[in-house]
Write a protein that holds these residues in place. Sequence first.
Motif, PDB file in Angstrom:
ATOM      1  N   LEU A 421       1.718  86.990  66.448  1.00 52.63           N
ATOM      2  CA  LEU A 421       0.779  85.899  66.160  1.00 52.63           C
ATOM      3  C   LEU A 421       0.829  84.793  67.208  1.00 52.63           C
ATOM      4  CD1 LEU A 421       1.234  85.559  62.277  1.00 52.63           C
ATOM      5  CD2 LEU A 421      -0.578  86.754  63.538  1.00 52.63           C
ATOM      6  N   HIS A 422       1.731  84.923  68.167  1.00 55.44           N
ATOM      7  CA  HIS A 422       1.859  83.927  69.231  1.00 55.44           C
ATOM      8  C   HIS A 422       1.243  84.460  70.519  1.00 55.44           C
ATOM      9  CE1 HIS A 422       4.641  81.393  66.860  1.00 55.44           C
ATOM     10  NE2 HIS A 422       5.028  82.548  66.347  1.00 55.44           N
ATOM     11  N   ALA A 423       0.877  83.560  71.405  1.00 60.34           N
ATOM     12  CA  ALA A 423       0.208  83.953  72.657  1.00 60.34           C
ATOM     13  C   ALA A 423       1.127  84.798  73.535  1.00 60.34           C
ATOM     14  CB  ALA A 423      -0.268  82.707  73.401  1.00 60.34           C
ATOM     15  N   THR A 424       2.402  84.421  73.606  1.00 59.51           N
ATOM     16  CA  THR A 424       3.356  85.158  74.432  1.00 59.51           C
ATOM     17  C   THR A 424       4.662  85.333  73.663  1.00 59.51           C
ATOM     18  OG1 THR A 424       4.333  83.170  75.433  1.00 59.51           O
ATOM     19  CG2 THR A 424       2.377  84.103  76.522  1.00 59.51           C
ATOM     20  N   ARG A 425       5.488  86.256  74.129  1.00 58.18           N
ATOM     21  CA  ARG A 425       6.799  86.446  73.500  1.00 58.18           C
ATOM     22  C   ARG A 425       7.649  85.190  73.656  1.00 58.18           C
ATOM     23  NH1 ARG A 425       6.653  91.437  76.579  1.00 58.18           N
ATOM     24  NH2 ARG A 425       5.621  93.048  75.318  1.00 58.18           N
ATOM     25  N   LYS A 426       7.510  84.508  74.778  1.00 55.72           N
ATOM     26  CA  LYS A 426       8.272  83.279  74.987  1.00 55.72           C
ATOM     27  C   LYS A 426       7.868  82.230  73.957  1.00 55.72           C
ATOM     28  CE  LYS A 426       9.541  79.894  78.523  1.00 55.72           C
ATOM     29  NZ  LYS A 426       9.453  79.532  79.967  1.00 55.72           N
ATOM     30  N   ASP A 427       6.558  82.111  73.716  1.00 54.47           N
ATOM     31  CA  ASP A 427       6.095  81.166  72.691  1.00 54.47           C
ATOM     32  C   ASP A 427       6.662  81.533  71.325  1.00 54.47           C
ATOM     33  OD1 ASP A 427       4.664  79.811  74.582  1.00 54.47           O
ATOM     34  OD2 ASP A 427       2.731  80.732  74.080  1.00 54.47           O
ATOM     35  N   ALA A 428       6.675  82.834  71.038  1.00 53.96           N
ATOM     36  CA  ALA A 428       7.191  83.303  69.748  1.00 53.96           C
ATOM     37  C   ALA A 428       8.666  82.954  69.595  1.00 53.96           C
ATOM     38  CB  ALA A 428       6.999  84.808  69.620  1.00 53.96           C
ATOM     39  N   PHE A 429       9.436  83.155  70.661  1.00 52.58           N
ATOM     40  CA  PHE A 429      10.875  82.897  70.584  1.00 52.58           C
ATOM     41  C   PHE A 429      11.138  81.406  70.439  1.00 52.58           C
ATOM     42  CE2 PHE A 429      15.268  82.606  72.005  1.00 52.58           C
ATOM     43  CZ  PHE A 429      15.830  83.679  71.322  1.00 52.58           C
ATOM     44  N   HIS A 430      10.408  80.586  71.172  1.00 49.97           N
ATOM     45  CA  HIS A 430      10.583  79.136  71.058  1.00 49.97           C
ATOM     46  C   HIS A 430      10.212  78.645  69.661  1.00 49.97           C
ATOM     47  CE1 HIS A 430      10.547  78.134  75.662  1.00 49.97           C
ATOM     48  NE2 HIS A 430      11.550  78.923  75.292  1.00 49.97           N
ATOM     49  N   TYR A 431       9.167  79.226  69.068  1.00 47.34           N
ATOM     50  CA  TYR A 431       8.791  78.858  67.704  1.00 47.34           C
ATOM     51  C   TYR A 431       9.905  79.253  66.734  1.00 47.34           C
ATOM     52  CZ  TYR A 431       5.885  78.082  63.590  1.00 47.34           C
ATOM     53  OH  TYR A 431       5.380  77.606  62.402  1.00 47.34           O
ATOM     54  N   LEU A 432      10.517  80.402  66.961  1.00 46.01           N
ATOM     55  CA  LEU A 432      11.613  80.872  66.109  1.00 46.01           C
ATOM     56  C   LEU A 432      12.806  79.929  66.193  1.00 46.01           C
ATOM     57  CD1 LEU A 432      12.605  83.239  64.292  1.00 46.01           C
ATOM     58  CD2 LEU A 432      13.519  84.286  66.370  1.00 46.01           C
ATOM     59  N   ILE A 433      13.148  79.501  67.397  1.00 53.94           N
ATOM     60  CA  ILE A 433      14.253  78.558  67.577  1.00 53.94           C
ATOM     61  C   ILE A 433      13.926  77.234  66.888  1.00 53.94           C
ATOM     62  CG2 ILE A 433      15.567  77.214  69.252  1.00 53.94           C
ATOM     63  CD1 ILE A 433      16.345  80.161  69.146  1.00 53.94           C
ATOM     64  N   HIS A 434      12.677  76.805  67.020  1.00 53.11           N
ATOM     65  CA  HIS A 434      12.237  75.572  66.334  1.00 53.11           C
ATOM     66  C   HIS A 434      12.409  75.710  64.820  1.00 53.11           C
ATOM     67  CE1 HIS A 434       9.688  72.370  64.795  1.00 53.11           C
ATOM     68  NE2 HIS A 434       8.932  73.280  64.198  1.00 53.11           N
ATOM     69  N   ALA A 435      12.055  76.868  64.276  1.00 51.08           N
ATOM     70  CA  ALA A 435      12.197  77.104  62.835  1.00 51.08           C
ATOM     71  C   ALA A 435      13.659  77.064  62.415  1.00 51.08           C
ATOM     72  CB  ALA A 435      11.576  78.449  62.462  1.00 51.08           C
ATOM     73  N   ALA A 436      14.522  77.646  63.247  1.00 55.77           N
ATOM     74  CA  ALA A 436      15.954  77.640  62.928  1.00 55.77           C
ATOM     75  C   ALA A 436      16.499  76.217  62.927  1.00 55.77           C
ATOM     76  CB  ALA A 436      16.719  78.500  63.934  1.00 55.77           C
ATOM     77  N   LEU A 437      16.109  75.428  63.918  1.00 55.60           N
ATOM     78  CA  LEU A 437      16.557  74.038  63.976  1.00 55.60           C
ATOM     79  C   LEU A 437      16.026  73.243  62.786  1.00 55.60           C
ATOM     80  CD1 LEU A 437      16.022  73.359  67.799  1.00 55.60           C
ATOM     81  CD2 LEU A 437      18.214  73.566  66.624  1.00 55.60           C
ATOM     82  N   ARG A 438      14.782  73.510  62.426  1.00 55.53           N
ATOM     83  CA  ARG A 438      14.198  72.779  61.289  1.00 55.53           C
ATOM     84  C   ARG A 438      14.878  73.147  59.974  1.00 55.53           C
ATOM     85  NH1 ARG A 438      13.736  69.507  58.689  1.00 55.53           N
ATOM     86  NH2 ARG A 438      11.977  68.619  57.557  1.00 55.53           N
ATOM     87  N   LEU A 439      15.319  74.401  59.857  1.00 56.66           N
ATOM     88  CA  LEU A 439      16.036  74.828  58.655  1.00 56.66           C
ATOM     89  C   LEU A 439      17.333  74.043  58.502  1.00 56.66           C
ATOM     90  CD1 LEU A 439      16.570  76.717  56.244  1.00 56.66           C
ATOM     91  CD2 LEU A 439      17.590  78.328  57.854  1.00 56.66           C
TER      92      LEU A 439
END
Length: 561
Positions: A421-439
């Motif tokens: 659902l993200h434009a690039t794999r890098k965007d996807a990974f950064h979003y995942l890290i953001h989610a982990a930090l937000r958790l």
Amino acid sequence: MNRLLIVDDEPIIVDGIYRLLQEEEELQLDLHRAYGGDEALEKLNAIRFDIVLSDIWMPGMTGLELQEHINERWPACKIIFLTGHPDFNYAQTAIRNQCMDYILKTESDETLLRSVRKAIELLQTERMNAGFLDKASEQFQLAVPALQREILQGFCEGTQPLKSLKPELLKSLSIPLTLDGKVMLVMGRVDRWPIQMTKAADKAHMMFAIHNIAKEYLSSCALQSVDVEHNRFFWLIQPKVLLEWGSTHAAAPEDEWSRTIRFVHGTLEMIQSTSLELLKIPLSLAAAKEGVEWREIPARYQKLRAGLSRGLGIGQETILIEGQQSGDFSVDESEIQKQTIRQLIRKWSGNDYVSEDEKQEMYKLLSLLSDMMDPFYEDVGFFLEIYYAIASHLLTQLNRWAVDHAALEEVEMDRVSHYQLHATRKDAFHYLIHAALRLIEARDDEKKEFTNQVVSRLNRYVEEHLDSDLSLTTLSDLVHLNPYYMSRLYKQMTGVNLPDYITDERIKKAKELVVESHLKMHEICKKVGFESPAYFTRIFKKKTGSTPQEFREKHQPTRFK
């Protein structure tokens, strides 16, 4: 703070002692009352008491019978007996059953206070001398292998920086190595456990025996063994001369290192054959070709691990030496980087981020992961492995912690579980890290909110029940926390001791009633929860500089005068 129970069938005695001890604020006692042996036993069955002041002769359950229950349930509790009639037989029985003191009710208040102070001092002394430090030392020694493993495995696998290894740490963990100079690495693997050896304890015992064999054969070297998994281990080795010389001779002569390297390489076969002959356990071993600086060990660790996993021939009972043709240890640097990332993922997934330090460490770790993944977004297989390892753990923690999804409203779970659902794999990974930090932040926010709710509930209850029992035990039942933990938590959050807050609120309400009502002072005393007018007057004057009557005369409006 010690918890003290006053027991007597005469309310006037109980309440009098309660008021006496309440005025001795420096004793820091959590005071409780029981008007008979049966009521005392009920309280003793519910919570622990440190000191019990009890009448020795009461209808129903006597003090001596109560003492038997106390000795059985709370053996460290100090018992002080009170009696109106001196009786040698009672005193003899009480003392034989480990009564701390025996006081006549006709004796002075100071005698009673002196006995209570003695009990407090005795409790403190016993706690210091109860063998806690010795027991802690024994337990620490039992934990040393696990601590050695955590530190050295973490360093070798790249999850602990070199700066985390300090000489004093190695010494405290009985690691016989020095950070001054080079170190040699040997990795090992149990190729096959005997069929009958299924228990983890038996395997751990055999691993210990393997390390002992190595230490016997390599007795001229300093060797530290570390178990990595149920069948893998590694040894860190140095010439003993390094330890004997100390830090003033940081490097052993090259000929000393050459002798040590040849000796270790030549001894591996003997270690392997002895393990097979005595323990019936086949080993494979992989050794570095030389001693290297400590900072180079993580890279060597990955190379030796890869070489041992690759193996030769049947892949069992092999001995591989780095750099020799028979054991190709060439490993792409990217593979070493991947192994480090995998280790970081394991470290992250094994942490609950309870303390502030752990939380900050996780922030750094996740940030490091984000940077380290930059070269691997085109490696689809590795990307998927790491992405879904993090995503799976993230969703597990989200469910296990029961974090309110509203607190994570800016995190879309679909975008976490579907990288496409993200434009690039890098965007996807950064979003995942953001989610982990937000958790982590959301969990911390909920913990703070819960703590604030506890403090607010305590404050509200105190304000609404100033004339009631506001002991730590009563309040802890209200918020379902241990009394001592609740007291520490309150002080940590507000900067005020809970008993001091209660006293301040009582005086605040008393000032209001003194000025705005026609109530007599003893009525005000009762309405705000003080045990006696004398104690109320003393505390009121201490807090305001005036007695209640002086305060009324000074502040009451003319229409009330």
